[in-house]
Design an enzyme around this catalytic site. Structure first.
Site, PDB file in Angstrom:
ATOM      1  N   ASN A   7       0.856  -1.191   0.000  1.00  0.00           N
ATOM      2  CA  ASN A   7       0.000   0.000   0.000  1.00  0.00           C
ATOM      3  C   ASN A   7       0.890   1.238   0.000  1.00  0.00           C
ATOM      4  O   ASN A   7       1.687   1.432   0.924  1.00  0.00           O
ATOM      5  CB  ASN A   7      -0.906  -0.022   1.243  1.00  0.00           C
ATOM      6  CG  ASN A   7      -1.882   1.137   1.277  1.00  0.00           C
ATOM      7  OD1 ASN A   7      -1.477   2.271   1.025  1.00  0.00           O
ATOM      8  ND2 ASN A   7      -3.135   0.863   1.586  1.00  0.00           N
ATOM      9  N   ARG A  18       4.183  18.912   1.139  1.00  0.00           N
ATOM     10  CA  ARG A  18       4.720  20.130   0.535  1.00  0.00           C
ATOM     11  C   ARG A  18       3.975  20.493  -0.755  1.00  0.00           C
ATOM     12  O   ARG A  18       4.349  21.451  -1.434  1.00  0.00           O
ATOM     13  CB  ARG A  18       6.218  19.955   0.222  1.00  0.00           C
ATOM     14  CG  ARG A  18       7.106  19.970   1.448  1.00  0.00           C
ATOM     15  CD  ARG A  18       7.197  21.356   2.047  1.00  0.00           C
ATOM     16  NE  ARG A  18       7.951  21.368   3.274  1.00  0.00           N
ATOM     17  CZ  ARG A  18       9.283  21.525   3.336  1.00  0.00           C
ATOM     18  NH1 ARG A  18       9.988  21.584   2.211  1.00  0.00           N
ATOM     19  NH2 ARG A  18       9.896  21.571   4.502  1.00  0.00           N
ATOM     20  N   ARG A  45      -9.103   8.220  -0.959  1.00  0.00           N
ATOM     21  CA  ARG A  45     -10.050   8.707   0.040  1.00  0.00           C
ATOM     22  C   ARG A  45     -10.843   9.875  -0.511  1.00  0.00           C
ATOM     23  O   ARG A  45     -10.358  10.629  -1.358  1.00  0.00           O
ATOM     24  CB  ARG A  45      -9.305   9.153   1.308  1.00  0.00           C
ATOM     25  CG  ARG A  45      -8.888   8.006   2.207  1.00  0.00           C
ATOM     26  CD  ARG A  45      -8.182   8.512   3.448  1.00  0.00           C
ATOM     27  NE  ARG A  45      -7.961   7.448   4.430  1.00  0.00           N
ATOM     28  CZ  ARG A  45      -8.780   7.188   5.451  1.00  0.00           C
ATOM     29  NH1 ARG A  45      -9.884   7.903   5.610  1.00  0.00           N
ATOM     30  NH2 ARG A  45      -8.513   6.203   6.293  1.00  0.00           N
ATOM     31  N   ARG A  49      -6.530  12.975   1.041  1.00  0.00           N
ATOM     32  CA  ARG A  49      -5.452  13.406   1.941  1.00  0.00           C
ATOM     33  C   ARG A  49      -4.098  12.848   1.496  1.00  0.00           C
ATOM     34  O   ARG A  49      -3.066  13.382   1.831  1.00  0.00           O
ATOM     35  CB  ARG A  49      -5.744  12.967   3.377  1.00  0.00           C
ATOM     36  CG  ARG A  49      -5.738  11.480   3.577  1.00  0.00           C
ATOM     37  CD  ARG A  49      -6.041  11.103   5.024  1.00  0.00           C
ATOM     38  NE  ARG A  49      -7.426  11.397   5.385  1.00  0.00           N
ATOM     39  CZ  ARG A  49      -7.966  10.979   6.551  1.00  0.00           C
ATOM     40  NH1 ARG A  49      -7.248  10.287   7.415  1.00  0.00           N
ATOM     41  NH2 ARG A  49      -9.223  11.257   6.851  1.00  0.00           N
ATOM     42  N   GLU A  70      -8.661   0.821  -3.093  1.00  0.00           N
ATOM     43  CA  GLU A  70      -9.538   0.904  -1.915  1.00  0.00           C
ATOM     44  C   GLU A  70     -10.377   2.167  -2.008  1.00  0.00           C
ATOM     45  O   GLU A  70      -9.842   3.263  -2.245  1.00  0.00           O
ATOM     46  CB  GLU A  70      -8.697   0.938  -0.634  1.00  0.00           C
ATOM     47  CG  GLU A  70      -7.985  -0.357  -0.365  1.00  0.00           C
ATOM     48  CD  GLU A  70      -7.206  -0.310   0.926  1.00  0.00           C
ATOM     49  OE1 GLU A  70      -6.818   0.775   1.360  1.00  0.00           O
ATOM     50  OE2 GLU A  70      -6.971  -1.383   1.513  1.00  0.00           O
ATOM     51  N   THR A 101      -8.031   3.992   8.948  1.00  0.00           N
ATOM     52  CA  THR A 101      -9.173   3.090   9.048  1.00  0.00           C
ATOM     53  C   THR A 101      -9.264   2.526  10.462  1.00  0.00           C
ATOM     54  O   THR A 101      -8.276   2.043  11.005  1.00  0.00           O
ATOM     55  CB  THR A 101      -9.019   1.947   8.037  1.00  0.00           C
ATOM     56  OG1 THR A 101      -8.890   2.526   6.739  1.00  0.00           O
ATOM     57  CG2 THR A 101     -10.208   1.013   8.065  1.00  0.00           C
ATOM     58  N   GLU A 151     -11.201  -9.038   3.020  1.00  0.00           N
ATOM     59  CA  GLU A 151      -9.914  -8.706   3.643  1.00  0.00           C
ATOM     60  C   GLU A 151     -10.180  -8.518   5.121  1.00  0.00           C
ATOM     61  O   GLU A 151     -10.970  -7.644   5.511  1.00  0.00           O
ATOM     62  CB  GLU A 151      -9.280  -7.457   3.037  1.00  0.00           C
ATOM     63  CG  GLU A 151      -7.945  -7.127   3.710  1.00  0.00           C
ATOM     64  CD  GLU A 151      -7.130  -6.092   2.975  1.00  0.00           C
ATOM     65  OE1 GLU A 151      -7.261  -5.973   1.743  1.00  0.00           O
ATOM     66  OE2 GLU A 151      -6.353  -5.387   3.658  1.00  0.00           O
ATOM     67  N   HIS A 194      -3.820  -4.247   7.645  1.00  0.00           N
ATOM     68  CA  HIS A 194      -3.894  -3.038   8.479  1.00  0.00           C
ATOM     69  C   HIS A 194      -2.985  -3.155   9.692  1.00  0.00           C
ATOM     70  O   HIS A 194      -3.201  -3.976  10.584  1.00  0.00           O
ATOM     71  CB  HIS A 194      -5.293  -2.648   8.938  1.00  0.00           C
ATOM     72  CG  HIS A 194      -5.286  -1.247   9.490  1.00  0.00           C
ATOM     73  ND1 HIS A 194      -5.469  -0.129   8.710  1.00  0.00           N
ATOM     74  CD2 HIS A 194      -5.053  -0.802  10.746  1.00  0.00           C
ATOM     75  CE1 HIS A 194      -5.367   0.954   9.477  1.00  0.00           C
ATOM     76  NE2 HIS A 194      -5.116   0.586  10.720  1.00  0.00           N
TER      77      HIS A 194
HETATM   78  C1  LIG Z   1      -8.248  -0.307   4.850  1.00  0.00           C
HETATM   79  C2  LIG Z   1      -6.921  -0.129   5.473  1.00  0.00           C
HETATM   80  O1  LIG Z   1      -6.675  -0.565   6.554  1.00  0.00           O
HETATM   81  C3  LIG Z   1      -5.875   0.605   4.732  1.00  0.00           C
HETATM   82  O2  LIG Z   1      -5.664  -0.014   3.533  1.00  0.00           O
HETATM   83  C4  LIG Z   1      -6.265   2.045   4.528  1.00  0.00           C
HETATM   84  O3  LIG Z   1      -5.625   2.550   3.390  1.00  0.00           O
HETATM   85  C5  LIG Z   1      -5.863   2.829   5.772  1.00  0.00           C
HETATM   86  O4  LIG Z   1      -6.117   4.175   5.533  1.00  0.00           O
HETATM   87  P1  LIG Z   1      -4.868   5.159   5.392  1.00  0.00           P
HETATM   88  O5  LIG Z   1      -3.961   4.582   4.330  1.00  0.00           O
HETATM   89  O6  LIG Z   1      -5.471   6.480   5.015  1.00  0.00           O
HETATM   90  O7  LIG Z   1      -4.166   5.146   6.739  1.00  0.00           O
HETATM   91  N1  LIG Z   2      -5.840  -2.865   3.662  1.00  0.00           N
HETATM   92  C1  LIG Z   2      -4.661  -2.709   4.465  1.00  0.00           C
HETATM   93  C2  LIG Z   2      -3.612  -1.962   3.690  1.00  0.00           C
HETATM   94  O1  LIG Z   2      -3.723  -1.780   2.493  1.00  0.00           O
HETATM   95  C3  LIG Z   2      -2.406  -1.457   4.394  1.00  0.00           C
HETATM   96  O2  LIG Z   2      -2.721  -1.055   5.698  1.00  0.00           O
HETATM   97  P1  LIG Z   2      -1.481  -0.424   6.520  1.00  0.00           P
HETATM   98  O3  LIG Z   2      -0.359  -1.452   6.483  1.00  0.00           O
HETATM   99  O4  LIG Z   2      -1.088   0.840   5.823  1.00  0.00           O
HETATM  100  O5  LIG Z   2      -2.012  -0.203   7.918  1.00  0.00           O
END
Ligand SMILES: CC(=O)[C@@H](O)[C@H](O)COP(=O)(O)O
Ligand SMILES: NCC(=O)COP(=O)(O)O
Length: 248
Positions: A7, A18, A45, A49, A70, A101, A151, A194
């Site tokens: 991710n 910046r 999102r 952000r 996502e 999340t 997931e 997560h």
């Molecule tokens: C769903 C999840 O847990 C993450 O994939 C998500 O992207 C968390 O949000 P942020 O990346 O904005 O922290």
């Molecule tokens: N769905 C979880 C993800 O994509 C990554 O979550 P995180 O490791 O950034 O908390």
């Protein structure tokens, strides 16, 4: 083989601090791909952000790895997903005021709202994933709703590990194991993610029904100290180790 989805949201967090173009999330995705990632996850999102619409455009155009997009279940996000047709869409809960999340999507309570999203995404040939807690009711509803993938939210397990609550870690891990087994029995593909780190990933990776882990924030943070390539290859190595140890 347990896939690793990287991710890249928080590369964009640093970039947006910046308002420029560096560091580039797409360059991070390319490096992750070169370092053993099996897929890229990006969370568009509503408040943009971190990941922006332009990032999604470029990820789709420039990165060969499957994109797991996502999104919250809103008309705007559905239109964007149907326009891009990524490999997968993971429907996640979203509150503007949240830092990140905070839990799984309550698909039982939101069934009537969510079912049309799952149907339209599925009809567009997109693999639909639902980000849920390891709860038997939520898992049953995911199957009934026609999702291909769930997931499992690993946040509570990871937060318990962070505060050193070994009893809670064991309890959450057991719930995740039971949930993964139940989802697999119902014919769902099972992912998890997560908050996972080098210290918490192996017990999750050892769950045999899991096919994919999505990991981001920790890897991007670790990349500051050891570089993204090494951060990803180290995580990949731990995942492989966990699976090898599980079959010994
Ligand atoms: C769903 C999840 O847990 C993450 O994939 C998500 O992207 C968390 O949000 P942020 O990346 O904005 O922290
Ligand atoms: N769905 C979880 C993800 O994509 C990554 O979550 P995180 O490791 O950034 O908390």
């Amino acid at each position: 083989m347990l896939r690793l989805g990287v991710n890249i949201d928080h590369v964009a967090t640093i970039r947006n601090a910046r308002g420029g173009a560096h560091p580039d999330p797409v360059r991070a995705a390319r490096q992750a791909a070169e370092s053993g990632a099996d897929g890229i996850t990006a969370h568009l999102r509503e408040d943009r952000r971190h990941i922006t619409d332009g990032d999604i455009d470029r990820l789709m155009a420039e990165i060969d790895l499957p994109l797991n997009l996502e999104i919250a279940a809103t008309p705007e996000m559905l239109d964007i997903a149907l326009r891009h047709k990524p490999h997968a869409v993971c429907l996640v809960p979203e509150k503007r005021e949240e830092r990140t999340t905070e839990g799984g999507l309550d698909i039982a309570a939101g069934h009537n709202h969510l079912a049309p999203y799952v149907r339209q995404l599925d009809e567009a040939g997109i693999r639909v994933s639902l980000f849920i807690e390891a709860d038997p009711v939520q898992i049953a509803v995911a199957e009934a709703m026609g999702a291909s993938v769930i997931e499992l939210h690993t946040g509570a397990y990871c937060e318990a590990a962070l505060r050193g609550d070994t009893e809670a870690v064991a309890g959450h891990l057991e719930l995740l194991k039971i949930g993964a087994s139940e989802a697999f029995r119902r014919g769902l593909e099972v992912h998890a993610g997560h908050g996972l780190t080098y210290d918490t990933v192996k017990p999750i990776a050892a769950i045999p029904e899991l096919l994919e882990l999505n990991i981001g924030h920790f890897l991007i943070g670790e990349a500051i100290f050891r570089g993204l390539r090494e951060a990803v290859t180290t995580m990949r190595g731990l995942i492989v180790e966990a699976r090898e140890e599980a079959v010994e």
